[in-house]
Design a protein around this motif. Structure first.
Motif, short mmCIF file in Angstrom:
data_model
loop_
_atom_site.label_atom_id
_atom_site.label_comp_id
_atom_site.label_asym_id
_atom_site.label_seq_id
_atom_site.Cartn_x
_atom_site.Cartn_y
_atom_site.Cartn_z
N PRO A 242 0.60 -0.91 -0.41
CA PRO A 242 -0.33 0.00 0.18
C PRO A 242 0.69 1.27 -0.03
N ASP A 243 0.51 2.36 -0.38
CA ASP A 243 1.19 3.22 -0.45
C ASP A 243 -0.20 4.89 -0.20
N THR A 244 0.23 5.37 0.69
CA THR A 244 -0.19 6.79 0.67
C THR A 244 0.03 7.99 0.20
N LEU A 245 -0.27 8.78 -0.86
CA LEU A 245 0.06 10.13 -1.30
C LEU A 245 -1.25 11.40 -0.53
N ARG A 246 -0.18 12.02 -0.57
CA ARG A 246 -0.79 13.34 0.83
C ARG A 246 -1.14 14.41 -0.64
N ILE A 247 -2.36 14.98 -0.82
CA ILE A 247 -2.30 15.87 -1.87
C ILE A 247 -2.33 17.48 -1.17
N SER A 248 -1.73 18.29 -1.69
CA SER A 248 -1.42 19.80 -0.58
C SER A 248 -2.44 20.70 -1.89
N ASP A 249 -2.89 21.66 -1.32
CA ASP A 249 -2.88 22.83 -2.22
C ASP A 249 -2.04 23.43 -2.73
N GLY A 250 -0.76 23.08 -2.34
CA GLY A 250 0.38 23.49 -3.49
C GLY A 250 0.20 22.86 -4.19
N PHE A 251 0.39 21.82 -4.86
CA PHE A 251 0.11 20.71 -5.78
C PHE A 251 -0.82 21.25 -6.22
N LEU A 252 -1.99 21.33 -5.82
CA LEU A 252 -3.54 21.57 -6.70
C LEU A 252 -2.91 22.63 -7.20
N GLU A 253 -2.97 23.56 -7.00
CA GLU A 253 -2.47 24.80 -7.87
C GLU A 253 -0.83 25.16 -9.00
N PHE A 254 -0.34 24.24 -8.54
CA PHE A 254 0.88 23.91 -9.41
C PHE A 254 0.63 22.90 -10.47
N PRO A 274 -12.74 24.42 -6.52
CA PRO A 274 -12.98 23.29 -7.71
C PRO A 274 -11.72 22.75 -7.29
N LEU A 275 -10.75 22.96 -7.63
CA LEU A 275 -9.11 22.82 -7.90
C LEU A 275 -9.96 21.10 -7.92
N LEU A 276 -9.49 20.64 -6.38
CA LEU A 276 -9.73 19.37 -5.74
C LEU A 276 -10.45 18.86 -6.38
N ALA A 277 -11.94 19.23 -6.58
CA ALA A 277 -12.89 18.52 -7.94
C ALA A 277 -11.85 18.42 -8.76
N LYS A 278 -11.58 19.30 -9.60
CA LYS A 278 -10.33 18.46 -10.86
C LYS A 278 -9.91 17.44 -11.07
N PHE A 279 -9.18 17.25 -9.50
CA PHE A 279 -8.30 16.70 -9.52
C PHE A 279 -8.98 15.50 -9.27
N LEU A 280 -9.80 15.32 -8.79
CA LEU A 280 -11.05 14.10 -8.98
C LEU A 280 -11.04 13.63 -9.70
N TYR A 281 -11.91 13.69 -11.06
CA TYR A 281 -11.52 13.94 -11.76
C TYR A 281 -11.15 13.33 -13.48
N ILE A 282 -10.17 14.00 -12.82
CA ILE A 282 -8.43 14.02 -13.74
C ILE A 282 -7.85 12.37 -13.08
N ASN A 283 -7.99 12.48 -12.19
CA ASN A 283 -7.23 11.20 -11.28
C ASN A 283 -8.09 9.63 -11.44
N GLU A 284 -9.20 9.58 -11.54
CA GLU A 284 -10.11 8.47 -11.62
C GLU A 284 -10.96 8.70 -13.53
N THR A 285 -11.40 9.70 -13.39
CA THR A 285 -12.15 9.37 -15.32
C THR A 285 -11.02 9.57 -16.26
N THR A 413 5.58 16.56 -16.72
CA THR A 413 4.27 16.63 -17.98
C THR A 413 3.52 15.27 -17.17
N GLY A 414 1.98 15.73 -17.56
CA GLY A 414 1.40 15.04 -17.41
C GLY A 414 1.07 15.56 -15.67
N LEU A 415 0.10 14.15 -14.92
CA LEU A 415 0.11 14.17 -13.21
C LEU A 415 0.91 13.95 -12.67
N ALA A 416 3.12 14.31 -12.93
CA ALA A 416 4.26 14.23 -12.26
C ALA A 416 3.73 15.19 -11.02
N GLY A 417 4.55 15.18 -10.03
CA GLY A 417 4.29 15.77 -9.41
C GLY A 417 5.79 16.78 -9.27
#
Length: 459
Positions: A242-254, A274-285, A413-417
Motif C-alpha cells: 500500500p502507498d499513501t499520497l497526500r494531496i496539498s493545495d500547493g500541488f493542486l495549484e501547481f 474547484p481544484l480538488l474537484a478537477k483533480f478527482l475527475y483527472i485521477n479517476e475518469t 508533464t502529465g500528473l507528475a509532482g
C-alpha cells in the motif's frame, strides 16, 4: 350498331385476355439476395436469404447443400397458385425472407468442397408454364475436424503480475491460437522458428490474478472448430504494497492548470473546492480513459523477437514508486481517491536522458493526459515498454531504436509532482512487472532457454 357491339366485345374480352397473357408470359427472372457468414460451414452457421419476384410471384424456393452426389435439402417451400384474379389483387407472394440453419455434422458429408445451391421459380407461363427460373451455386468448405496442437515447453512458472512463455505446434495453417488467461487472450505468433507451425505465445497475469487463474492454450480454425489444451504451470502469489499520497493545495495549484478539460472546466467552478474537484475527475475518469488508450497501442506489434537480453533501466536512478502499489490519496487527512500504480517511478537528475530499454520500434510518441509526453516501444510478440512524463521526446512513431538510444528526457508533464520517469512494461493489454525484464537470469530461465530448447528439439 354491329361495330359498336364488336367494340364492346373487344374491350370486354380481348383486351383483358391480352393483358393476362402479357402479364403471365412476363420474362423477369426471380432473384435471391443471400448472405453467407463464411466460406467455411462453421458451427451455429445460418444463411440469411431474401427471395423476390416482381412479376407473377414466387412459386417455389429450394436451398440445398450439395457435395458430389449427396444433396441435403435445407429449405423447400412452395407458394399457393397465383390465379388470374391475382393480376388485380395483392394475393401473390412477391418476396420472402429466410434464416436457414446449416448443421453439417448431421448430414453425413465428408470434409472438403461443397456448394450451396439456390433454385427459385415463379408463376409465369413461360417454359411451358414451368415459370422463370433463378439458379445459383455458392462454394463452401465443410470442416468438422478441430485443429491439433502439441505443447512443446514443459515448465511454466509465472508470478502474479508477471509474464510466461508457451511454445506449441499446430497441424495446419490459418489457425487463430494463443493462451487464455482467465478472460484475457494472448495471441501466439509464427516467426520465431523456421517451422511456421511452431507458435510462440507470451502470456501475462495482471496484478489481480493469482494462483486460481485458469491457463489454457486455445486453437480455432476458420470453420470454428476449437481445441483447448491445459499445460503444467505454477503461479506464484504476490502481495503488493500500500502507498499513501497526500494531496496539498500547493500541488493542486501547481498541476491543475496544466490540464485543459474544455467544457468540463465550468462544472468544477460550482464546487466548493474547484481544484480538488478537477483533480478527482483527472485521477479517476481521465486516468481510466488514458490507461485504455495506452493499452490499445501494443496491438501494433511484430511477430518477431526484436529485443535481446535484459532490459535497461534509467541510469543512476532510484525507485520512487513500485509496480502495483495500491495508492490511497488523502487531502487534509481525509481519503479522497484510490488508484493502482501500474509501473515503476524512477528518479535521478532533472531532465535526465532516457534510453530505450531494448531494441524495438516506436509505436507511440505523443501526449496522453495523466501520462504526459509518452513514448511506447514495441519489442515484438505483443511486448512493449512505456516511458511517461517526458520533458521532451526525441523519436516519432515508426522509428527503429537500439537499446540505450536516447528517446527523450525525464520531466513533469502529465500528473507528475516532480521530475521523474514513469516506466512500464506491457504485454498486449496488460501492465506487467518491469522488474522481471531487468533481470537477466529471469529472462534466461523463463524466455530464452525455452526458445533454445525447442529449437534443439525441432532440429
Amino acid at each position: 350498331m354491329k361495330k359498336t357491339l364488336f367494340f364492346i366485345i373487344f374491350l370486354a374480352i380481348i383486351v383483358p385476355v391480352g393483358w393476362i397473357l402479357f402479364c403471365k408470359y412476363e420474362g423477369g427472372i426471380p432473384n435471391a439476395e443471400i448472405s453467407l457468414p463464411s466460406p467455411y460451414l462453421k458451427q451455429s452457421y445460418a444463411i440469411n436469404m431474401t427471395a423476390t419476384d416482381d412479376g407473377a410471384g414466387l412459386k417455389h424456393v429450394t436451398v440445398s447443400l450439395v457435395q458430389k452426389d449427396n444433396e441435403k435439402v435445407l429449405l423447400d417451400k412452395s407458394y399457393p397458385p397465383s390465379s388470374i384474379l391475382s393480376l388485380f389483387s395483392d394475393k401473390k407472394i412477391l418476396s420472402d425472407n429466410f434464416v436457414i440453419p446449416v448443421e453439417t455434422r448431421k448430414y453425413g458429408m465428408n470434409d472438403g468442397q461443397a456448394v450451396i445451391r439456390i433454385v427459385i421459380t415463379d408463376y409465369a407461363w413461360r417454359n411451358w408454364t414451368k415459370g422463370n427460373r433463378f439458379y445459383d451455386e455458392r462454394p463452401v468448405i465443410i470442416d468438422t475436424v478441430a485443429p491439433r496442437l502439441q505443447v512443446l515447453t514443459s515448465q511454466h512458472n509465472v508470478s502474479k503480475g508477471g509474464v510466461g512463455l508457451v511454445i506449441y505446434k499446430l497441424d495446419e495453417e490459418n489457425i487463430q491460437s494463443g493462451v487464455r488467461v482467465g478472460e484475457n487472450f494472448f495471441p501466439g505468433y509464427s516467426g520465431v522458428f523456421s517451422d511456421p507451425m511452431v507458435i510462440t505465445a507470451l502470456f501475462a497475469l495482471d496484478h489481480t490474478q493469482g494462483p486460481d487463474t485458469r491457463l489454457v492454450v486455445e486453437a480455432r480454425d476458420p470453420a470454428g472448430n476449437e481445441t483447448k489444451r491445459g499445460f503444467y504451470h505454477y503461479i506464484k502469489d504476490k502481495n503488493f504494497r500500500p502507498d499513501t499520497l497526500r494531496i496539498s493545495d500547493g500541488f493542486l495549484e501547481f498541476k491543475m492548470p496544466d490540464f485543459d478539460l474544455g467544457p468540463k472546466e465550468a462544472q468544477f467552478l460550482t464546487e466548493s473546492n474547484p481544484l480538488l474537484a478537477k483533480f478527482l475527475y483527472i485521477n479517476e475518469t481521465l486516468r481510466r480513459q488514458n490507461v485504455e488508450t495506452v493499452l490499445k497501442v501494443p496491438a501494433d506489434t511484430r511477430a518477431e523477437l526484436m529485443w535481446d537480453g535484459r532490459f535497461s533501466r534509467l541510469s543512476g536512478s532510484a525507485n520512487r514508486a513500485r509496480f502495483a502499489d495500491k495508492r490511497t490519496y488523502k487531502y487534509n487527512g481525509q481519503v479522497i481517491s484510490h488508484s493502482t500504480h501500474l509501473g515503476i517511478d524512477l528518479a535521478s537528475t532533472a531532465n535526465a536522458p532516457v534510453g530505450a530499454a531494448n531494441h524495438g520500434r516506436v509505436i507511440m510518441a505523443e501526449n496522453v493526459g495523466i501520462f504526459g509526453n509518452t513514448v511506447i516501444i514495441d519489442h515484438g510478440l505483443g511486448l512493449a515498454s512505456l516511458y511517461c512524463h517526458l520533458s521532451q521526446m526525441n523519436v516519432t512513431q515508426g522509428d527503429m531504436v537500439k537499446q540505450d538510444d536516447i528517446i527523450g528526457r525525464t520531466g513533469i508533464t502529465g500528473l507528475a509532482g516532480g521530475d521523474h520517469l514513469h516506466f512500464s512494461m506491457m504485454l498486449h493489454n496488460v501492465f506487467v512487472n518491469p522488474v522481471e525484464w531487468w533481470d537477466a537470469a529471469w529472462i534466461k530461465n523463463n524466455i530464452t532457454s525455452k526458445i533454445e530448447s525447442v529449437k534443439a528439439q525441432i532440429q
